[in-house]
Design a protein around this motif. Sequence first.
Motif, PDB file in Angstrom:
ATOM      1  N   THR A 145       0.834  -1.207   0.000  1.00  0.00           N
ATOM      2  CA  THR A 145       0.000   0.000   0.000  1.00  0.00           C
ATOM      3  C   THR A 145       0.868   1.256   0.000  1.00  0.00           C
ATOM      4  OG1 THR A 145      -1.797  -1.118   1.187  1.00  0.00           O
ATOM      5  CG2 THR A 145      -1.777   1.279   1.267  1.00  0.00           C
ATOM      6  N   GLU A 146       1.907   1.251   0.800  1.00  0.00           N
ATOM      7  CA  GLU A 146       2.805   2.409   0.869  1.00  0.00           C
ATOM      8  C   GLU A 146       3.481   2.663  -0.474  1.00  0.00           C
ATOM      9  OE1 GLU A 146       5.340   1.250   4.059  1.00  0.00           O
ATOM     10  OE2 GLU A 146       3.985   1.999   5.634  1.00  0.00           O
ATOM     11  N   LYS A 147       3.846   1.602  -1.178  1.00  0.00           N
ATOM     12  CA  LYS A 147       4.463   1.763  -2.493  1.00  0.00           C
ATOM     13  C   LYS A 147       3.470   2.354  -3.495  1.00  0.00           C
ATOM     14  CE  LYS A 147       7.988  -1.834  -2.066  1.00  0.00           C
ATOM     15  NZ  LYS A 147       8.620  -3.017  -2.697  1.00  0.00           N
ATOM     16  N   ILE A 148       2.224   1.926  -3.403  1.00  0.00           N
ATOM     17  CA  ILE A 148       1.190   2.480  -4.285  1.00  0.00           C
ATOM     18  C   ILE A 148       0.977   3.969  -3.976  1.00  0.00           C
ATOM     19  CG2 ILE A 148      -1.241   2.353  -4.947  1.00  0.00           C
ATOM     20  CD1 ILE A 148      -1.089  -0.678  -4.270  1.00  0.00           C
ATOM     21  N   GLU A 149       0.924   4.287  -2.691  1.00  0.00           N
ATOM     22  CA  GLU A 149       0.774   5.695  -2.291  1.00  0.00           C
ATOM     23  C   GLU A 149       1.929   6.541  -2.828  1.00  0.00           C
ATOM     24  OE1 GLU A 149      -1.574   5.111   1.999  1.00  0.00           O
ATOM     25  OE2 GLU A 149       0.634   5.199   1.937  1.00  0.00           O
ATOM     26  N   ASN A 150       3.141   6.045  -2.714  1.00  0.00           N
ATOM     27  CA  ASN A 150       4.305   6.797  -3.186  1.00  0.00           C
ATOM     28  C   ASN A 150       4.241   7.033  -4.690  1.00  0.00           C
ATOM     29  OD1 ASN A 150       5.435   7.005  -0.630  1.00  0.00           O
ATOM     30  ND2 ASN A 150       6.655   5.152  -0.845  1.00  0.00           N
ATOM     31  N   TYR A 151       3.770   6.043  -5.424  1.00  0.00           N
ATOM     32  CA  TYR A 151       3.652   6.209  -6.879  1.00  0.00           C
ATOM     33  C   TYR A 151       2.619   7.284  -7.217  1.00  0.00           C
ATOM     34  CZ  TYR A 151       3.230   5.185 -11.830  1.00  0.00           C
ATOM     35  OH  TYR A 151       3.224   5.307 -13.197  1.00  0.00           O
ATOM     36  N   ILE A 152       1.488   7.246  -6.521  1.00  0.00           N
ATOM     37  CA  ILE A 152       0.442   8.244  -6.778  1.00  0.00           C
ATOM     38  C   ILE A 152       0.951   9.646  -6.452  1.00  0.00           C
ATOM     39  CG2 ILE A 152      -1.874   9.020  -6.108  1.00  0.00           C
ATOM     40  CD1 ILE A 152      -2.528   6.044  -5.528  1.00  0.00           C
ATOM     41  N   LYS A 153       1.705   9.771  -5.375  1.00  0.00           N
ATOM     42  CA  LYS A 153       2.270  11.072  -5.012  1.00  0.00           C
ATOM     43  C   LYS A 153       3.273  11.558  -6.050  1.00  0.00           C
ATOM     44  CE  LYS A 153       1.946  10.346   0.021  1.00  0.00           C
ATOM     45  NZ  LYS A 153       2.744  10.089   1.244  1.00  0.00           N
ATOM     46  N   GLU A 154       4.146  10.680  -6.481  1.00  0.00           N
ATOM     47  CA  GLU A 154       5.231  11.068  -7.376  1.00  0.00           C
ATOM     48  C   GLU A 154       4.772  11.313  -8.808  1.00  0.00           C
ATOM     49  OE1 GLU A 154       8.195   8.026  -7.058  1.00  0.00           O
ATOM     50  OE2 GLU A 154       8.499   8.369  -4.891  1.00  0.00           O
ATOM     51  N   HIS A 155       3.752  10.580  -9.253  1.00  0.00           N
ATOM     52  CA  HIS A 155       3.367  10.636 -10.662  1.00  0.00           C
ATOM     53  C   HIS A 155       2.018  11.314 -10.912  1.00  0.00           C
ATOM     54  CE1 HIS A 155       6.678   8.009 -12.060  1.00  0.00           C
ATOM     55  NE2 HIS A 155       6.549   7.462 -10.861  1.00  0.00           N
ATOM     56  N   HIS A 156       1.205  11.462  -9.850  1.00  0.00           N
ATOM     57  CA  HIS A 156      -0.128  12.040 -10.042  1.00  0.00           C
ATOM     58  C   HIS A 156      -0.479  13.048  -8.952  1.00  0.00           C
ATOM     59  CE1 HIS A 156      -1.112   9.488 -13.462  1.00  0.00           C
ATOM     60  NE2 HIS A 156      -0.420   8.545 -12.830  1.00  0.00           N
ATOM     61  N   ALA A 157       0.539  13.662  -8.375  1.00  0.00           N
ATOM     62  CA  ALA A 157       0.366  14.713  -7.366  1.00  0.00           C
ATOM     63  C   ALA A 157      -0.515  14.269  -6.203  1.00  0.00           C
ATOM     64  CB  ALA A 157      -0.202  15.977  -8.009  1.00  0.00           C
ATOM     65  N   GLY A 158      -0.564  12.967  -5.944  1.00  0.00           N
ATOM     66  CA  GLY A 158      -1.302  12.444  -4.796  1.00  0.00           C
ATOM     67  C   GLY A 158      -2.793  12.296  -4.982  1.00  0.00           C
ATOM     68  N   VAL A 159      -3.282  12.463  -6.223  1.00  0.00           N
ATOM     69  CA  VAL A 159      -4.734  12.428  -6.456  1.00  0.00           C
ATOM     70  C   VAL A 159      -5.064  11.566  -7.675  1.00  0.00           C
ATOM     71  CG1 VAL A 159      -6.805  13.785  -6.954  1.00  0.00           C
ATOM     72  CG2 VAL A 159      -5.008  14.741  -5.497  1.00  0.00           C
ATOM     73  N   LEU A 160      -6.067  10.707  -7.532  1.00  0.00           N
ATOM     74  CA  LEU A 160      -6.605   9.933  -8.651  1.00  0.00           C
ATOM     75  C   LEU A 160      -8.098  10.213  -8.776  1.00  0.00           C
ATOM     76  CD1 LEU A 160      -5.030   6.375  -8.146  1.00  0.00           C
ATOM     77  CD2 LEU A 160      -4.213   8.201  -9.649  1.00  0.00           C
ATOM     78  N   ASP A 161      -8.576  10.192 -10.028  1.00  0.00           N
ATOM     79  CA  ASP A 161     -10.025  10.299 -10.217  1.00  0.00           C
ATOM     80  C   ASP A 161     -10.720   9.044  -9.714  1.00  0.00           C
ATOM     81  OD1 ASP A 161     -10.193  12.884 -11.637  1.00  0.00           O
ATOM     82  OD2 ASP A 161      -9.060  11.853 -13.206  1.00  0.00           O
ATOM     83  N   GLY A 162     -10.099   7.890  -9.927  1.00  0.00           N
ATOM     84  CA  GLY A 162     -10.723   6.653  -9.474  1.00  0.00           C
ATOM     85  C   GLY A 162      -9.718   5.535  -9.309  1.00  0.00           C
ATOM     86  N   ALA A 163     -10.104   4.534  -8.535  1.00  0.00           N
ATOM     87  CA  ALA A 163      -9.326   3.300  -8.391  1.00  0.00           C
ATOM     88  C   ALA A 163     -10.314   2.173  -8.221  1.00  0.00           C
ATOM     89  CB  ALA A 163      -8.390   3.369  -7.189  1.00  0.00           C
ATOM     90  N   ILE A 164     -10.079   1.082  -8.948  1.00  0.00           N
ATOM     91  CA  ILE A 164     -10.959  -0.070  -8.823  1.00  0.00           C
ATOM     92  C   ILE A 164     -10.137  -1.285  -8.414  1.00  0.00           C
ATOM     93  CG2 ILE A 164     -10.800  -0.492 -11.333  1.00  0.00           C
ATOM     94  CD1 ILE A 164     -13.631  -1.743 -11.102  1.00  0.00           C
ATOM     95  N   GLY A 165     -10.582  -1.959  -7.365  1.00  0.00           N
ATOM     96  CA  GLY A 165      -9.911  -3.159  -6.892  1.00  0.00           C
ATOM     97  C   GLY A 165     -10.758  -4.373  -7.179  1.00  0.00           C
ATOM     98  N   SER A 166     -10.153  -5.374  -7.774  1.00  0.00           N
ATOM     99  CA  SER A 166     -10.832  -6.643  -7.995  1.00  0.00           C
ATOM    100  C   SER A 166     -10.592  -7.536  -6.792  1.00  0.00           C
ATOM    101  CB  SER A 166     -10.304  -7.312  -9.262  1.00  0.00           C
ATOM    102  OG  SER A 166     -10.806  -8.632  -9.375  1.00  0.00           O
ATOM    103  N   SER A 167     -11.647  -7.909  -6.089  1.00  0.00           N
ATOM    104  CA  SER A 167     -11.539  -8.834  -4.950  1.00  0.00           C
ATOM    105  C   SER A 167     -10.522  -8.314  -3.946  1.00  0.00           C
ATOM    106  CB  SER A 167     -11.182 -10.231  -5.466  1.00  0.00           C
ATOM    107  OG  SER A 167     -11.308 -11.195  -4.466  1.00  0.00           O
ATOM    108  N   LEU A 168      -9.397  -9.022  -3.726  1.00  0.00           N
ATOM    109  CA  LEU A 168      -8.391  -8.559  -2.780  1.00  0.00           C
ATOM    110  C   LEU A 168      -7.875  -7.167  -3.121  1.00  0.00           C
ATOM    111  CD1 LEU A 168      -5.433 -10.321  -1.138  1.00  0.00           C
ATOM    112  CD2 LEU A 168      -4.902  -8.593  -2.876  1.00  0.00           C
ATOM    113  N   GLY A 169      -7.869  -6.797  -4.386  1.00  0.00           N
ATOM    114  CA  GLY A 169      -7.446  -5.455  -4.778  1.00  0.00           C
ATOM    115  C   GLY A 169      -8.266  -4.376  -4.108  1.00  0.00           C
ATOM    116  N   SER A 170      -9.502  -4.722  -3.723  1.00  0.00           N
ATOM    117  CA  SER A 170     -10.355  -3.769  -3.016  1.00  0.00           C
ATOM    118  C   SER A 170      -9.813  -3.447  -1.631  1.00  0.00           C
ATOM    119  CB  SER A 170     -11.776  -4.331  -2.886  1.00  0.00           C
ATOM    120  OG  SER A 170     -12.406  -4.409  -4.143  1.00  0.00           O
ATOM    121  N   SER A 171      -9.051  -4.371  -1.036  1.00  0.00           N
ATOM    122  CA  SER A 171      -8.424  -4.081   0.258  1.00  0.00           C
ATOM    123  C   SER A 171      -7.447  -2.921   0.118  1.00  0.00           C
ATOM    124  CB  SER A 171      -7.691  -5.318   0.791  1.00  0.00           C
ATOM    125  OG  SER A 171      -8.598  -6.347   1.101  1.00  0.00           O
TER     126      SER A 171
END
Length: 255
Positions: free
Chosen positions: A63-89
């Motif tokens: 989760t922390e790695k995903i957060e860091n990517y969003i911060k570095e590449h998308h200024a910390g903001v996404l319009d949406g995220a969809i998790g399939s099954s465990l991805g929803s966690s």
Amino acid sequence: MQFEEMGNMSGKTLMLLPGTCCDWQTNFGSVIDSLSEKYHLICVNYDGFDGSDDIFPDMITVTEKIENYIKEHHAGVLDGAIGSSLGSSFVGQLVMRKNVHINHAIFGSPDLDQSGKVAAKLQSMLVVPILTSFTNGEKKRNKTKEKLKSFFLMSDETAEKFINCFSKFNPESIKNEYYTDLLTHLEEDINVDHTKAHFIYANKMGEKYLKRYKKYFHNPDIREFDMQHEQWLFGEKEYAEPVLEAIDEFMDTAI
């Protein structure tokens, strides 16, 4: 970790987070073209499921790695995220932790199972050997394929694709993913300003899951579909098209 961006690069950003023992290519392969037409996709493969020799560590580290990517590449903001099954966690953690912001948090018929360490260990001891033995020998492989085709109404080609996915990952990564998911808890009644939680509810899973969605998220937008768990991702248009329409509606909802 692997992040691949594709699709309509001028469209709204939509992160795709695959489920247990899957990469995004297998999990979202049947709908990637449809989603790419409208959205700027950010497709994620976790450590241990990205083709490297890395082992999946635990849900929070990833989760922390995903957060860091969003911060570095998308200024910390996404319009949406969809998790399939465990991805929803992961989607739930990204919203709850508030280290990044997601406007539309979309949950793909998750079970949202949570437990203590003893129960998680016992479940892992029972389930993980099953997940890692699906493809041990031609007889077992064929039996698994027939079960997938019967239960999820998969085509032979789709069932083969998922079996190949199960067989290519390190059992240690599968164990860590399954076990730490059970230990990664959500708070109740999560309510974040300017974030809307949307659920794809596969009603053949049972109403206890519907109750969980309402327990963990404040006033969620729940869409009910007459299907099995994540059946819309298995290649049949009759299941995929209504869910894809719902995703468009989710992403267009005013916050």
